[in-house]
Design a protein around this motif. Structure first.
Motif, PDB file in Angstrom:
ATOM      1  N   VAL A  31       0.861  -1.178   0.000  1.00  0.00           N
ATOM      2  CA  VAL A  31       0.000   0.000   0.000  1.00  0.00           C
ATOM      3  C   VAL A  31       0.899   1.230   0.000  1.00  0.00           C
ATOM      4  CG1 VAL A  31      -0.189   0.061   2.541  1.00  0.00           C
ATOM      5  CG2 VAL A  31      -1.924   1.211   1.125  1.00  0.00           C
ATOM      6  N   VAL A  32       0.539   2.219  -0.813  1.00  0.00           N
ATOM      7  CA  VAL A  32       1.251   3.491  -0.842  1.00  0.00           C
ATOM      8  C   VAL A  32       0.345   4.541  -0.208  1.00  0.00           C
ATOM      9  CG1 VAL A  32       2.211   5.320  -2.294  1.00  0.00           C
ATOM     10  CG2 VAL A  32       2.602   2.918  -2.886  1.00  0.00           C
ATOM     11  N   LEU A  33       0.841   5.172   0.846  1.00  0.00           N
ATOM     12  CA  LEU A  33       0.096   6.208   1.565  1.00  0.00           C
ATOM     13  C   LEU A  33       0.647   7.562   1.159  1.00  0.00           C
ATOM     14  CD1 LEU A  33       0.077   4.455   5.059  1.00  0.00           C
ATOM     15  CD2 LEU A  33      -1.690   4.372   3.284  1.00  0.00           C
ATOM     16  N   ASN A 180      -4.516  11.230  -0.219  1.00  0.00           N
ATOM     17  CA  ASN A 180      -5.160  11.937   0.893  1.00  0.00           C
ATOM     18  C   ASN A 180      -5.090  11.154   2.205  1.00  0.00           C
ATOM     19  OD1 ASN A 180      -6.040  14.001  -0.981  1.00  0.00           O
ATOM     20  ND2 ASN A 180      -7.620  12.548  -1.639  1.00  0.00           N
ATOM     21  N   HIS A 181      -4.034  10.352   2.342  1.00  0.00           N
ATOM     22  CA  HIS A 181      -3.802   9.586   3.568  1.00  0.00           C
ATOM     23  C   HIS A 181      -2.524  10.117   4.229  1.00  0.00           C
ATOM     24  CE1 HIS A 181      -6.931   6.893   2.264  1.00  0.00           C
ATOM     25  NE2 HIS A 181      -6.752   6.113   3.319  1.00  0.00           N
ATOM     26  N   ARG A 182      -2.623  11.292   4.788  1.00  0.00           N
ATOM     27  CA  ARG A 182      -1.478  11.876   5.482  1.00  0.00           C
ATOM     28  C   ARG A 182      -1.208  11.089   6.760  1.00  0.00           C
ATOM     29  NH1 ARG A 182      -0.107  15.505   9.440  1.00  0.00           N
ATOM     30  NH2 ARG A 182       1.712  16.835   8.966  1.00  0.00           N
ATOM     31  N   VAL A 183       0.033  10.681   6.950  1.00  0.00           N
ATOM     32  CA  VAL A 183       0.391   9.880   8.121  1.00  0.00           C
ATOM     33  C   VAL A 183       0.693  10.797   9.303  1.00  0.00           C
ATOM     34  CG1 VAL A 183       2.060   8.252   9.090  1.00  0.00           C
ATOM     35  CG2 VAL A 183       1.237   7.962   6.738  1.00  0.00           C
ATOM     36  N   GLY A 184      -0.027  10.577  10.397  1.00  0.00           N
ATOM     37  CA  GLY A 184       0.164  11.393  11.589  1.00  0.00           C
ATOM     38  C   GLY A 184       0.837  10.669  12.727  1.00  0.00           C
ATOM     39  N   ARG A 194       1.068  -0.190  13.014  1.00  0.00           N
ATOM     40  CA  ARG A 194      -0.230   0.469  12.881  1.00  0.00           C
ATOM     41  C   ARG A 194       0.033   1.921  12.490  1.00  0.00           C
ATOM     42  NH1 ARG A 194      -1.363  -2.815  17.395  1.00  0.00           N
ATOM     43  NH2 ARG A 194      -3.019  -4.319  16.973  1.00  0.00           N
ATOM     44  N   ILE A 195      -0.443   2.261  11.324  1.00  0.00           N
ATOM     45  CA  ILE A 195      -0.161   3.578  10.749  1.00  0.00           C
ATOM     46  C   ILE A 195      -1.434   4.401  10.800  1.00  0.00           C
ATOM     47  CG2 ILE A 195       0.753   4.774   8.735  1.00  0.00           C
ATOM     48  CD1 ILE A 195       1.756   1.848   7.897  1.00  0.00           C
ATOM     49  N   HIS A 196      -1.383   5.507  11.520  1.00  0.00           N
ATOM     50  CA  HIS A 196      -2.556   6.356  11.701  1.00  0.00           C
ATOM     51  C   HIS A 196      -2.547   7.449  10.645  1.00  0.00           C
ATOM     52  CE1 HIS A 196      -3.058   4.327  15.573  1.00  0.00           C
ATOM     53  NE2 HIS A 196      -1.760   4.517  15.766  1.00  0.00           N
ATOM     54  N   THR A 197      -3.550   7.432   9.782  1.00  0.00           N
ATOM     55  CA  THR A 197      -3.637   8.398   8.694  1.00  0.00           C
ATOM     56  C   THR A 197      -4.856   9.283   8.867  1.00  0.00           C
ATOM     57  OG1 THR A 197      -5.067   7.289   7.068  1.00  0.00           O
ATOM     58  CG2 THR A 197      -2.787   6.491   7.255  1.00  0.00           C
ATOM     59  N   LEU A 209       9.595   4.575   4.891  1.00  0.00           N
ATOM     60  CA  LEU A 209       9.368   6.019   4.900  1.00  0.00           C
ATOM     61  C   LEU A 209      10.094   6.631   3.715  1.00  0.00           C
ATOM     62  CD1 LEU A 209       9.855   6.700   8.721  1.00  0.00           C
ATOM     63  CD2 LEU A 209       7.743   6.129   7.485  1.00  0.00           C
ATOM     64  N   ALA A 210       9.332   7.109   2.745  1.00  0.00           N
ATOM     65  CA  ALA A 210       9.881   7.703   1.524  1.00  0.00           C
ATOM     66  C   ALA A 210       9.138   9.004   1.242  1.00  0.00           C
ATOM     67  CB  ALA A 210       9.746   6.732   0.350  1.00  0.00           C
ATOM     68  N   ALA A 211       8.944   9.785   2.300  1.00  0.00           N
ATOM     69  CA  ALA A 211       8.068  10.953   2.243  1.00  0.00           C
ATOM     70  C   ALA A 211       8.825  12.268   2.145  1.00  0.00           C
ATOM     71  CB  ALA A 211       7.168  10.959   3.474  1.00  0.00           C
TER      72      ALA A 211
END
Length: 374
Positions: A31-33, A180-184, A194-197, A209-211
């Protein structure tokens, strides 16, 4: 423990897309966020060079890493075309750095000597040419051109087509792209992330992490470090379409497959990616018309600026977490040049769960924390 995906890639630019492409080729459920169009996208504002010369002064391993990627670029171009039908317009016939004074020419000679004198540096061909030799390859140059350097490994692509090709190829490989899944926030527990978006929670067995510059605040969430610059902006100016006159790109000037001329390579201390500095534009345009005088009569059709993704020393960062096994970080400025090595070398390491220290240790962020000898 159940997980939604094998690997989550945070960041949907060229860097994240290339890594995701390589992971999916390796059979991973990815999955790409992505923040989406609100992101400060360097991938939509880059100069799109595939470039070797001038790379690696101060880190000779980076020269070899860059050469390895440029040599794999024809494979990447062919595979993307086969999977998508899209031509990313790779031209890899060599490229120039042009010198407009004897002082610049001597600085270029000195830089090439310094790069190639480094212990362990990968050797590659680069020629220092005088004005007459440059003119044979770049007809129409101005009287101010005194010479330049030429490297046969260099080239360029169509950046937006590359971006499109990666996204289409990744879709066909089954990658779940989530705009539109900004990781917070990121939590780790017993092999599960667990990635909170901004649009809910995602679970994955590994995370990359490639942001870009956002890696600086995301990396510490998984026990990593990504020292970035946040005040490095570049500007680009684009002309109207012209009949083809350049067979080779220049580091600050290139003619695209569509006929436009892109003029760039500015660096300024700014955190604003939306404004323009016309004083800097005037310097770039002055160099362009001194290189090719006829450009003085050509229309400018658009210009833009963007923040450069740049680590504190300008070299890539690749790391894996000791406290959160399965977490990786990737940062680099030359996402286009390094796209092939990210897809074909780095991604398989991540899929296996461990970076190859022989190939990547030199790029670890630990280099920023080594105490210098007195």
């Amino acid at each position: 423990m159940a997980k939604d995906y094998d690997i989550a890639v945070v960041g949907g630019g060229v860097l994240g897309s290339a890594i995701a492409f390589g992971l999916a080729r390796d059979g991973q459920r990815v999955v790409v966020l992505d923040e989406g169009d609100i992101a400060k996208r360097a991938s939509r504002g880059n100069f799109a060079l595939v470039w070797v010369q001038s790379k690696g002064l101060g880190m000779p391993a980076y020269t070899g890493w860059t050469i390895r990627s440029t040599q794999s670029w024809p494979q990447l171009e062919a595979e993307l075309k086969e999977r998508t039908g899209l031509d990313v317009c790779l031209e890899q016939t060599g490229g120039f750095n042009i010198c407009l004074s004897e002082r610049e020419m001597e600085a270029r000679r000195a830089m090439m000597r310094q790069i190639h004198a480094q212990e362990g540096v990968a050797k590659y061909e680069v020629a220092l040419l005088d004005r007459s030799e440059v003119e044979k390859m770049l007809p129409g140059i101005g009287q101010d051109v005194v010479g330049g350097s030429f490297c046969p490994l260099d080239g360029h692509v169509n950046a937006l087509r590359l971006f499109h090709a990666f996204h289409l190829a990744n879709h066909r490989l089954g990658i779940d792209y989530r705009p539109n899944h900004r990781v917070g926030g990121i939590d780790y527990d017993s092999g599960l992330f667990r990635i909170h978006t901004s649009r809910g929670e995602i679970e994955a067995g590994k995370i990359v992490l490639a942001a870009g510059n956002a890696n600086a605040h995301l990396a510490p969430m998984v026990g990593l470090s990504a020292p970035m610059q946040f005040n490095c902006r570049g500007q680009i100016v684009v002309t109207e379409r012209l009949q083809r006159f350049m067979r080779y790109p220049i580091g600050t000037l290139r003619q695209t497959d569509e006929g436009t001329v892109m003029i760039g390579d500015s660096y300024e201390d700014s955190t604003d990616d939306g404004g323009m500095n016309f004083a800097i534009n005037s310097v770039m345009l002055d160099r362009a018309q001194r290189t090719f005088p006829f450009l003085a009569n050509v229309n400018i059709i658009r210009s833009w600026s963007c923040l450069r993704v740049m680590t504190q020393d300008g070299f890539p960062i690749y790391d894996q977490s000791e406290t959160c096994p399965g977490a990786f970080v990737a940062c680099c400025h030359s996402g286009v040049t390094l796209a092939a090595v990210h897809a074909y070398v780095l991604a398989p390491m991540i899929a296996r769960g461990s970076l190859d220290a022989q190939q990547t240790q030199v790029f670890s962020a630990q280099r920023f924390h080594v105490q210098k000898a007195a």
